[in-house]
Scaffold this motif. Sequence first.
Motif, PDB file in Angstrom:
ATOM      1  N   GLN A   1       0.821  -1.162   0.000  1.00  0.00           N
ATOM      2  CA  GLN A   1       0.000   0.000   0.000  1.00  0.00           C
ATOM      3  C   GLN A   1       0.879   1.244   0.000  1.00  0.00           C
ATOM      4  OE1 GLN A   1      -2.438   0.369   3.452  1.00  0.00           O
ATOM      5  NE2 GLN A   1      -0.758   0.136   4.891  1.00  0.00           N
ATOM      6  N   VAL A   2       0.228   2.375  -0.252  1.00  0.00           N
ATOM      7  CA  VAL A   2       0.924   3.644  -0.362  1.00  0.00           C
ATOM      8  C   VAL A   2       0.411   4.599   0.710  1.00  0.00           C
ATOM      9  CG1 VAL A   2       1.419   5.621  -1.844  1.00  0.00           C
ATOM     10  CG2 VAL A   2       1.225   3.325  -2.834  1.00  0.00           C
ATOM     11  N   GLN A   3       1.328   5.325   1.332  1.00  0.00           N
ATOM     12  CA  GLN A   3       0.978   6.401   2.245  1.00  0.00           C
ATOM     13  C   GLN A   3       1.472   7.717   1.661  1.00  0.00           C
ATOM     14  OE1 GLN A   3       3.058   3.696   3.826  1.00  0.00           O
ATOM     15  NE2 GLN A   3       1.092   2.638   3.649  1.00  0.00           N
ATOM     16  N   LEU A   4       0.619   8.738   1.693  1.00  0.00           N
ATOM     17  CA  LEU A   4       0.929  10.037   1.130  1.00  0.00           C
ATOM     18  C   LEU A   4       0.717  11.115   2.183  1.00  0.00           C
ATOM     19  CD1 LEU A   4      -1.042   9.636  -2.226  1.00  0.00           C
ATOM     20  CD2 LEU A   4       1.413   9.318  -1.903  1.00  0.00           C
ATOM     21  N   VAL A   5       1.646  12.053   2.284  1.00  0.00           N
ATOM     22  CA  VAL A   5       1.554  13.144   3.246  1.00  0.00           C
ATOM     23  C   VAL A   5       1.827  14.457   2.539  1.00  0.00           C
ATOM     24  CG1 VAL A   5       2.419  14.121   5.388  1.00  0.00           C
ATOM     25  CG2 VAL A   5       2.290  11.643   5.129  1.00  0.00           C
ATOM     26  N   GLU A   6       0.817  15.338   2.503  1.00  0.00           N
ATOM     27  CA  GLU A   6       0.972  16.661   1.908  1.00  0.00           C
ATOM     28  C   GLU A   6       1.479  17.655   2.945  1.00  0.00           C
ATOM     29  OE1 GLU A   6      -2.885  14.896   0.078  1.00  0.00           O
ATOM     30  OE2 GLU A   6      -1.928  15.007   2.051  1.00  0.00           O
ATOM     31  N   SER A   7       2.190  18.673   2.474  1.00  0.00           N
ATOM     32  CA  SER A   7       2.658  19.745   3.335  1.00  0.00           C
ATOM     33  C   SER A   7       2.853  21.007   2.501  1.00  0.00           C
ATOM     34  CB  SER A   7       3.962  19.365   4.041  1.00  0.00           C
ATOM     35  OG  SER A   7       4.999  19.131   3.101  1.00  0.00           O
ATOM     36  N   GLY A   8       3.043  22.132   3.168  1.00  0.00           N
ATOM     37  CA  GLY A   8       3.341  23.380   2.488  1.00  0.00           C
ATOM     38  C   GLY A   8       2.192  24.355   2.375  1.00  0.00           C
ATOM     39  N   GLY A   9       1.008  23.973   2.837  1.00  0.00           N
ATOM     40  CA  GLY A   9      -0.122  24.879   2.783  1.00  0.00           C
ATOM     41  C   GLY A   9       0.034  26.037   3.752  1.00  0.00           C
ATOM     42  N   GLY A  10      -0.824  27.036   3.593  1.00  0.00           N
ATOM     43  CA  GLY A  10      -0.780  28.196   4.458  1.00  0.00           C
ATOM     44  C   GLY A  10      -1.752  29.248   4.006  1.00  0.00           C
ATOM     45  N   SER A  11      -1.680  30.409   4.640  1.00  0.00           N
ATOM     46  CA  SER A  11      -2.542  31.541   4.338  1.00  0.00           C
ATOM     47  C   SER A  11      -1.730  32.629   3.648  1.00  0.00           C
ATOM     48  CB  SER A  11      -3.177  32.080   5.622  1.00  0.00           C
ATOM     49  OG  SER A  11      -4.055  33.143   5.341  1.00  0.00           O
ATOM     50  N   VAL A  12      -2.167  33.028   2.442  1.00  0.00           N
ATOM     51  CA  VAL A  12      -1.458  34.027   1.654  1.00  0.00           C
ATOM     52  C   VAL A  12      -2.453  35.019   1.073  1.00  0.00           C
ATOM     53  CG1 VAL A  12       0.409  32.436   1.077  1.00  0.00           C
ATOM     54  CG2 VAL A  12      -1.561  32.656  -0.451  1.00  0.00           C
ATOM     55  N   GLN A  13      -1.924  36.074   0.471  1.00  0.00           N
ATOM     56  CA  GLN A  13      -2.751  37.064  -0.198  1.00  0.00           C
ATOM     57  C   GLN A  13      -2.820  36.790  -1.695  1.00  0.00           C
ATOM     58  OE1 GLN A  13      -0.886  40.813   1.146  1.00  0.00           O
ATOM     59  NE2 GLN A  13      -2.760  41.173   2.321  1.00  0.00           N
ATOM     60  N   ALA A  14      -3.861  37.287  -2.326  1.00  0.00           N
ATOM     61  CA  ALA A  14      -4.011  37.138  -3.770  1.00  0.00           C
ATOM     62  C   ALA A  14      -2.763  37.636  -4.488  1.00  0.00           C
ATOM     63  CB  ALA A  14      -5.239  37.887  -4.250  1.00  0.00           C
ATOM     64  N   GLY A  15      -2.311  36.858  -5.469  1.00  0.00           N
ATOM     65  CA  GLY A  15      -1.113  37.178  -6.215  1.00  0.00           C
ATOM     66  C   GLY A  15       0.146  36.508  -5.700  1.00  0.00           C
ATOM     67  N   ASP A  16       0.092  35.969  -4.496  1.00  0.00           N
ATOM     68  CA  ASP A  16       1.253  35.301  -3.907  1.00  0.00           C
ATOM     69  C   ASP A  16       1.427  33.897  -4.475  1.00  0.00           C
ATOM     70  OD1 ASP A  16       1.792  37.507  -2.379  1.00  0.00           O
ATOM     71  OD2 ASP A  16       1.062  36.649  -0.503  1.00  0.00           O
ATOM     72  N   SER A  17       2.506  33.231  -4.054  1.00  0.00           N
ATOM     73  CA  SER A  17       2.829  31.888  -4.493  1.00  0.00           C
ATOM     74  C   SER A  17       2.988  30.950  -3.312  1.00  0.00           C
ATOM     75  CB  SER A  17       4.124  31.882  -5.310  1.00  0.00           C
ATOM     76  OG  SER A  17       4.004  32.643  -6.492  1.00  0.00           O
ATOM     77  N   LEU A  18       2.727  29.676  -3.550  1.00  0.00           N
ATOM     78  CA  LEU A  18       2.962  28.613  -2.588  1.00  0.00           C
ATOM     79  C   LEU A  18       3.467  27.382  -3.325  1.00  0.00           C
ATOM     80  CD1 LEU A  18      -0.069  28.549  -0.096  1.00  0.00           C
ATOM     81  CD2 LEU A  18       2.319  29.008   0.485  1.00  0.00           C
ATOM     82  N   ARG A  19       4.262  26.583  -2.638  1.00  0.00           N
ATOM     83  CA  ARG A  19       4.740  25.321  -3.171  1.00  0.00           C
ATOM     84  C   ARG A  19       4.325  24.201  -2.224  1.00  0.00           C
ATOM     85  NH1 ARG A  19       8.838  23.328  -6.677  1.00  0.00           N
ATOM     86  NH2 ARG A  19       9.927  21.447  -5.913  1.00  0.00           N
ATOM     87  N   LEU A  20       3.469  23.309  -2.699  1.00  0.00           N
ATOM     88  CA  LEU A  20       3.024  22.170  -1.918  1.00  0.00           C
ATOM     89  C   LEU A  20       3.890  20.956  -2.221  1.00  0.00           C
ATOM     90  CD1 LEU A  20      -0.861  22.434  -2.313  1.00  0.00           C
ATOM     91  CD2 LEU A  20       0.651  23.613  -0.691  1.00  0.00           C
ATOM     92  N   SER A  21       4.094  20.120  -1.213  1.00  0.00           N
ATOM     93  CA  SER A  21       4.849  18.890  -1.372  1.00  0.00           C
ATOM     94  C   SER A  21       3.991  17.705  -0.978  1.00  0.00           C
ATOM     95  CB  SER A  21       6.114  18.903  -0.509  1.00  0.00           C
ATOM     96  OG  SER A  21       6.988  19.942  -0.889  1.00  0.00           O
TER      97      SER A  21
END
Length: 125
Positions: free
Chosen positions: A1-21
């Motif tokens: 089986q596979v286990q997946l864990v997301e990270s990198g979310g947050g609160s930003v303003q319009a026009g900003d950038s985020l990188r999720l893993s």
Amino acid sequence: QVQLVESGGGSVQAGDSLRLSCAASGGTFSTYNMGWFRQAPGKEREFVGVISPSGRSTYYADSVKGRFTISRDNAKNSVYLQMNSLKPEDTAVYYCATNPRGNLYARNRNEYDYWGQGTQVTVSS
């Protein structure tokens, strides 16, 4: 089986950038199409994009095309979602998921087998 864990979310303003893993364990990561989905409050989970096992091909929903980029590093068993020019409409919980059947253009969540727990992205006006 596979286990997946997301990270990198947050609160930003319009026009900003985020990188999720998304970090994977178990299974054979390099054989899976890896998809990203998102779910806003009160809405169904919707397709964002997908990347082929080799990373050579990607496919995106029209709503994010040109702003979001999916990449993967099979040596690290990880897939990434780079989000630029974020809009309030992008606010959602973001999930990564596996698709073992080889259809790069699969958009339906029922075609994906394993899911992470999700990471929250909030974009303020």
